[in-house]
Motif scaffolding. Structure first.
Motif, PDB file in Angstrom:
ATOM      1  N   LEU A 269      22.971  95.590 -50.784  1.00 16.62           N
ATOM      2  CA  LEU A 269      24.267  96.204 -51.023  1.00 16.62           C
ATOM      3  C   LEU A 269      24.303  96.902 -52.376  1.00 16.62           C
ATOM      4  CD1 LEU A 269      27.302  96.579 -50.274  1.00 16.62           C
ATOM      5  CD2 LEU A 269      27.712  94.370 -51.384  1.00 16.62           C
ATOM      6  N   PHE A 270      23.738  96.261 -53.386  1.00 15.35           N
ATOM      7  CA  PHE A 270      23.752  96.833 -54.723  1.00 15.35           C
ATOM      8  C   PHE A 270      22.939  98.126 -54.795  1.00 15.35           C
ATOM      9  CE2 PHE A 270      24.398  92.347 -56.607  1.00 15.35           C
ATOM     10  CZ  PHE A 270      25.765  92.467 -56.414  1.00 15.35           C
ATOM     11  N   GLN A 271      21.956  98.250 -53.929  1.00 14.03           N
ATOM     12  CA  GLN A 271      21.077  99.422 -53.986  1.00 14.03           C
ATOM     13  C   GLN A 271      21.536 100.544 -53.067  1.00 14.03           C
ATOM     14  OE1 GLN A 271      16.729  98.562 -54.670  1.00 14.03           O
ATOM     15  NE2 GLN A 271      17.343  96.555 -53.887  1.00 14.03           N
ATOM     16  N   HIS A 272      22.619 100.333 -52.331  1.00 11.49           N
ATOM     17  CA  HIS A 272      23.139 101.398 -51.480  1.00 11.49           C
ATOM     18  C   HIS A 272      23.767 102.499 -52.315  1.00 11.49           C
ATOM     19  CE1 HIS A 272      23.007 100.691 -47.073  1.00 11.49           C
ATOM     20  NE2 HIS A 272      22.646  99.469 -47.474  1.00 11.49           N
ATOM     21  N   GLU A 273      23.705 103.694 -51.754  1.00  8.74           N
ATOM     22  CA  GLU A 273      24.326 104.833 -52.405  1.00  8.74           C
ATOM     23  C   GLU A 273      25.819 104.579 -52.565  1.00  8.74           C
ATOM     24  OE1 GLU A 273      24.313 109.711 -52.027  1.00  8.74           O
ATOM     25  OE2 GLU A 273      23.718 108.464 -50.325  1.00  8.74           O
ATOM     26  N   GLY A 274      26.317 104.805 -53.750  1.00  8.15           N
ATOM     27  CA  GLY A 274      27.728 104.565 -54.010  1.00  8.15           C
ATOM     28  C   GLY A 274      28.009 103.253 -54.700  1.00  8.15           C
ATOM     29  N   SER A 275      27.029 102.366 -54.734  1.00  5.52           N
ATOM     30  CA  SER A 275      27.239 101.100 -55.429  1.00  5.52           C
ATOM     31  C   SER A 275      27.349 101.350 -56.932  1.00  5.52           C
ATOM     32  CB  SER A 275      26.070 100.140 -55.171  1.00  5.52           C
ATOM     33  OG  SER A 275      26.179  98.998 -56.002  1.00  5.52           O
ATOM     34  N   LYS A 276      28.361 100.765 -57.531  1.00  3.57           N
ATOM     35  CA  LYS A 276      28.567 100.938 -58.960  1.00  3.57           C
ATOM     36  C   LYS A 276      28.083  99.738 -59.762  1.00  3.57           C
ATOM     37  CE  LYS A 276      32.563 103.980 -58.324  1.00  3.57           C
ATOM     38  NZ  LYS A 276      34.005 104.199 -58.641  1.00  3.57           N
ATOM     39  N   VAL A 277      27.471  98.761 -59.079  1.00  2.00           N
ATOM     40  CA  VAL A 277      26.974  97.566 -59.752  1.00  2.00           C
ATOM     41  C   VAL A 277      25.614  97.864 -60.358  1.00  2.00           C
ATOM     42  CG1 VAL A 277      26.262  95.169 -59.493  1.00  2.00           C
ATOM     43  CG2 VAL A 277      28.257  96.018 -58.255  1.00  2.00           C
ATOM     44  N   GLU A 278      25.497  97.787 -61.662  1.00  2.00           N
ATOM     45  CA  GLU A 278      24.238  98.035 -62.345  1.00  2.00           C
ATOM     46  C   GLU A 278      23.547  96.746 -62.778  1.00  2.00           C
ATOM     47  OE1 GLU A 278      25.105 100.611 -65.575  1.00  2.00           O
ATOM     48  OE2 GLU A 278      25.387 102.380 -64.300  1.00  2.00           O
ATOM     49  N   ARG A 279      24.344  95.677 -62.991  1.00  2.00           N
ATOM     50  CA  ARG A 279      23.780  94.400 -63.426  1.00  2.00           C
ATOM     51  C   ARG A 279      24.486  93.282 -62.669  1.00  2.00           C
ATOM     52  NH1 ARG A 279      24.727  94.447 -69.716  1.00  2.00           N
ATOM     53  NH2 ARG A 279      26.787  95.077 -68.959  1.00  2.00           N
ATOM     54  N   ALA A 280      23.693  92.350 -62.143  1.00  2.00           N
ATOM     55  CA  ALA A 280      24.272  91.275 -61.339  1.00  2.00           C
ATOM     56  C   ALA A 280      23.523  89.976 -61.585  1.00  2.00           C
ATOM     57  CB  ALA A 280      24.234  91.634 -59.853  1.00  2.00           C
ATOM     58  N   ALA A 281      24.245  88.872 -61.441  1.00  2.00           N
ATOM     59  CA  ALA A 281      23.643  87.544 -61.564  1.00  2.00           C
ATOM     60  C   ALA A 281      24.220  86.659 -60.468  1.00  2.00           C
ATOM     61  CB  ALA A 281      23.925  86.944 -62.939  1.00  2.00           C
ATOM     62  N   VAL A 282      23.349  85.914 -59.798  1.00  3.76           N
ATOM     63  CA  VAL A 282      23.797  85.012 -58.743  1.00  3.76           C
ATOM     64  C   VAL A 282      23.252  83.613 -59.008  1.00  3.76           C
ATOM     65  CG1 VAL A 282      23.899  86.873 -57.056  1.00  3.76           C
ATOM     66  CG2 VAL A 282      21.825  85.496 -57.218  1.00  3.76           C
ATOM     67  N   VAL A 283      24.048  82.605 -58.670  1.00  3.50           N
ATOM     68  CA  VAL A 283      23.622  81.212 -58.764  1.00  3.50           C
ATOM     69  C   VAL A 283      23.355  80.697 -57.363  1.00  3.50           C
ATOM     70  CG1 VAL A 283      24.293  78.868 -59.394  1.00  3.50           C
ATOM     71  CG2 VAL A 283      24.907  80.775 -60.883  1.00  3.50           C
ATOM     72  N   SER A 284      22.162  80.151 -57.174  1.00  3.31           N
ATOM     73  CA  SER A 284      21.811  79.536 -55.898  1.00  3.31           C
ATOM     74  C   SER A 284      21.170  78.191 -56.187  1.00  3.31           C
ATOM     75  CB  SER A 284      20.845  80.434 -55.106  1.00  3.31           C
ATOM     76  OG  SER A 284      20.600  79.907 -53.816  1.00  3.31           O
ATOM     77  N   ASP A 285      21.737  77.121 -55.630  1.00  3.65           N
ATOM     78  CA  ASP A 285      21.220  75.788 -55.924  1.00  3.65           C
ATOM     79  C   ASP A 285      21.411  74.875 -54.722  1.00  3.65           C
ATOM     80  OD1 ASP A 285      23.939  75.107 -55.994  1.00  3.65           O
ATOM     81  OD2 ASP A 285      24.046  75.313 -58.156  1.00  3.65           O
ATOM     82  N   VAL A 286      21.208  73.570 -54.923  1.00  2.00           N
ATOM     83  CA  VAL A 286      21.194  72.635 -53.799  1.00  2.00           C
ATOM     84  C   VAL A 286      22.561  72.447 -53.169  1.00  2.00           C
ATOM     85  CG1 VAL A 286      19.180  71.389 -54.640  1.00  2.00           C
ATOM     86  CG2 VAL A 286      21.470  70.649 -55.340  1.00  2.00           C
ATOM     87  N   ARG A 287      23.613  73.002 -53.759  1.00  2.00           N
ATOM     88  CA  ARG A 287      24.909  72.951 -53.102  1.00  2.00           C
ATOM     89  C   ARG A 287      24.876  73.700 -51.778  1.00  2.00           C
ATOM     90  NH1 ARG A 287      28.701  75.364 -57.562  1.00  2.00           N
ATOM     91  NH2 ARG A 287      26.762  76.508 -57.965  1.00  2.00           N
ATOM     92  N   GLY A 288      23.881  74.590 -51.629  1.00  3.70           N
ATOM     93  CA  GLY A 288      23.732  75.321 -50.378  1.00  3.70           C
ATOM     94  C   GLY A 288      23.144  74.501 -49.250  1.00  3.70           C
ATOM     95  N   GLY A 289      22.878  73.220 -49.518  1.00  2.00           N
ATOM     96  CA  GLY A 289      22.370  72.334 -48.475  1.00  2.00           C
ATOM     97  C   GLY A 289      21.013  72.757 -47.966  1.00  2.00           C
ATOM     98  N   GLU A 290      20.841  72.694 -46.653  1.00  2.84           N
ATOM     99  CA  GLU A 290      19.540  72.989 -46.050  1.00  2.84           C
ATOM    100  C   GLU A 290      19.126  74.441 -46.264  1.00  2.84           C
ATOM    101  OE1 GLU A 290      21.203  73.896 -41.530  1.00  2.84           O
ATOM    102  OE2 GLU A 290      20.193  72.007 -41.989  1.00  2.84           O
ATOM    103  N   PHE A 291      20.095  75.322 -46.519  1.00  3.41           N
ATOM    104  CA  PHE A 291      19.772  76.730 -46.735  1.00  3.41           C
ATOM    105  C   PHE A 291      18.980  76.937 -48.029  1.00  3.41           C
ATOM    106  CE2 PHE A 291      23.781  76.732 -44.318  1.00  3.41           C
ATOM    107  CZ  PHE A 291      23.360  77.399 -43.183  1.00  3.41           C
ATOM    108  N   PHE A 292      19.161  76.022 -49.016  1.00 10.92           N
ATOM    109  CA  PHE A 292      18.521  76.203 -50.311  1.00 10.92           C
ATOM    110  C   PHE A 292      17.007  76.213 -50.215  1.00 10.92           C
ATOM    111  CE2 PHE A 292      16.783  74.384 -54.294  1.00 10.92           C
ATOM    112  CZ  PHE A 292      17.140  75.410 -55.147  1.00 10.92           C
ATOM    113  N   GLU A 293      16.446  75.496 -49.252  1.00 15.06           N
ATOM    114  CA  GLU A 293      14.992  75.418 -49.128  1.00 15.06           C
ATOM    115  C   GLU A 293      14.377  76.773 -48.835  1.00 15.06           C
ATOM    116  OE1 GLU A 293      13.625  72.299 -46.594  1.00 15.06           O
ATOM    117  OE2 GLU A 293      15.128  70.874 -47.279  1.00 15.06           O
ATOM    118  N   GLY A 294      15.186  77.737 -48.427  1.00  9.04           N
ATOM    119  CA  GLY A 294      14.658  79.066 -48.135  1.00  9.04           C
ATOM    120  C   GLY A 294      14.624  79.991 -49.332  1.00  9.04           C
ATOM    121  N   LEU A 295      14.978  79.491 -50.526  1.00  7.03           N
ATOM    122  CA  LEU A 295      15.064  80.373 -51.693  1.00  7.03           C
ATOM    123  C   LEU A 295      13.703  80.959 -52.064  1.00  7.03           C
ATOM    124  CD1 LEU A 295      16.652  81.708 -53.919  1.00  7.03           C
ATOM    125  CD2 LEU A 295      16.503  79.610 -55.263  1.00  7.03           C
TER     126      LEU A 295
END
Length: 310
Positions: free
Chosen positions: A63-89
């Motif tokens: 999404l950030f790399q699509h034409e028209g995106s105005k987001v130049e800098r982004a940070a995301v937190v991903s941790d074990v709160r995601g449950g079983e999904f976290f193992e795919g990080l």
């Protein structure tokens, strides 16, 4: 539904063009300070998302790399709160690399003892703890996180850090300095009786110098007070110490700059962290403050802690 989730649902196909300059993935132990780290990026103008399942990181990056995106800098937190999904990080990070999407991985760590204490203070439940056993949850989490810890671009141990200190370290290590090519150095003073700081890249023990603590008229003062400064600077051995340490730093600091290091923490320790270490650190900061290739800061971790009684 939050607007960013709606946007993710509309994201299809490959990105048309890239506009994002910095994409940071934050992970690490529960209770290690990821929220404080994210706050640092928010303050710097980053688009931030907390508790993002790994699979959504790919869609968000697209999404950030699509034409028209105005987001130049982004940070995301991903941790074990995601449950079983976290193992795919790990697989998600591999996919980002295969796509040619640049990212930086920040890993926050802390000692088990400190993590347990933090959970006791907040009375929150560890996401992996069964029956409320925090230590067991931390052990499970450690196994899950080890591959990510080894892969991280920057690892920060937050065991001895206050929230404000953590934000400062994150900013120094992760945010682009205003003046490129300068090495940001922090002279960090501490008392050995309060524990050695894990974030120190170099450490020097100045307990060989006479201790002002044993002078009744100096005990309640600190290394910021002129009587203590004069006492330490007139001590036997301090001149020779400066004569050897300053040239050593003159040799080491340009070498770190050549290696591309952006931040260096130099620990100066004495018994209580209130007298000798403070004087030495302030002197070293003054010596290096006028250098064009350095950004100098001083942090006195234990200076405000009460002195022990003799």
């Amino acid at each position: 539904m939050p607007s960013w989730r709606k946007a993710l649902r509309r994201t299809t196909g490959r990105p048309l063009s890239g506009s994002i300059e910095d994409f940071v993935v934050i992970t690490g132990f529960s209770g290690a300070g990821k929220s404080q780290a994210m706050a640092c990026f928010e303050d710097a103008g980053y688009f931030c998302v907390d508790n993002l399942p790994p699979e959504m990181i790919l869609s968000l990056a697209d999404l950030f790399q699509h034409e028209g995106s105005k987001v130049e800098r982004a940070a995301v937190v991903s941790d074990v709160r995601g449950g079983e999904f976290f193992e795919g990080l790990l697989a998600v990070l591999d996919e980002l690399e295969e796509r040619g999407t640049d990212y930086r991985l920040l890993f926050l760590d802390a000692s088990e003892h400190e993590l347990v204490n933090r959970y006791k203070e907040t009375r929150r439940r560890h996401p992996l703890a069964s029956g409320g056993e925090v230590g067991g949850g931390i052990h499970i989490e450690r196994e899950l996180l080890e591959p990510l810890r080894e892969r991280a671009d920057v690892r920060i141990d937050t065991t001895d850090m206050s929230a404000n200190r953590l934000r400062k370290v994150v900013a120094d290590k992760m945010l682009t300095p205003e003046t490129e090519g300068k090495l940001a150095i922090t002279f960090l003073t501490y008392g050995f009786k309060h524990g050695t700081p894990r974030e120190a890249d170099l450490s020097f023990d100045v307990r060989f110098l006479p201790n002002p603590h044993y002078e009744s008229d100096l005990r309640e003062l600190t290394g910021k007070d002129r009587p203590v400064v004069d006492y330490v600077n007139n001590s036997d051995g301090v001149g020779e110490f400066y004569d050897k340490l300053v040239p050593l730093l003159d040799y080491l600091l340009p070498a770190y700059i050549r290696e591309g290091k952006s931040h260096l923490t130099i620990g100066i320790g004495c018994t209580g962290g209130r007298h000798r270490s403070v004087v030495i650190a302030e002197h070293l900061a003054h010596v290096n403050d006028e250098r064009d290739d350095l950004l100098v800061d001083v942090v006195h971790r234990d200076v405000d802690k009460p002195p022990r009684r003799p």
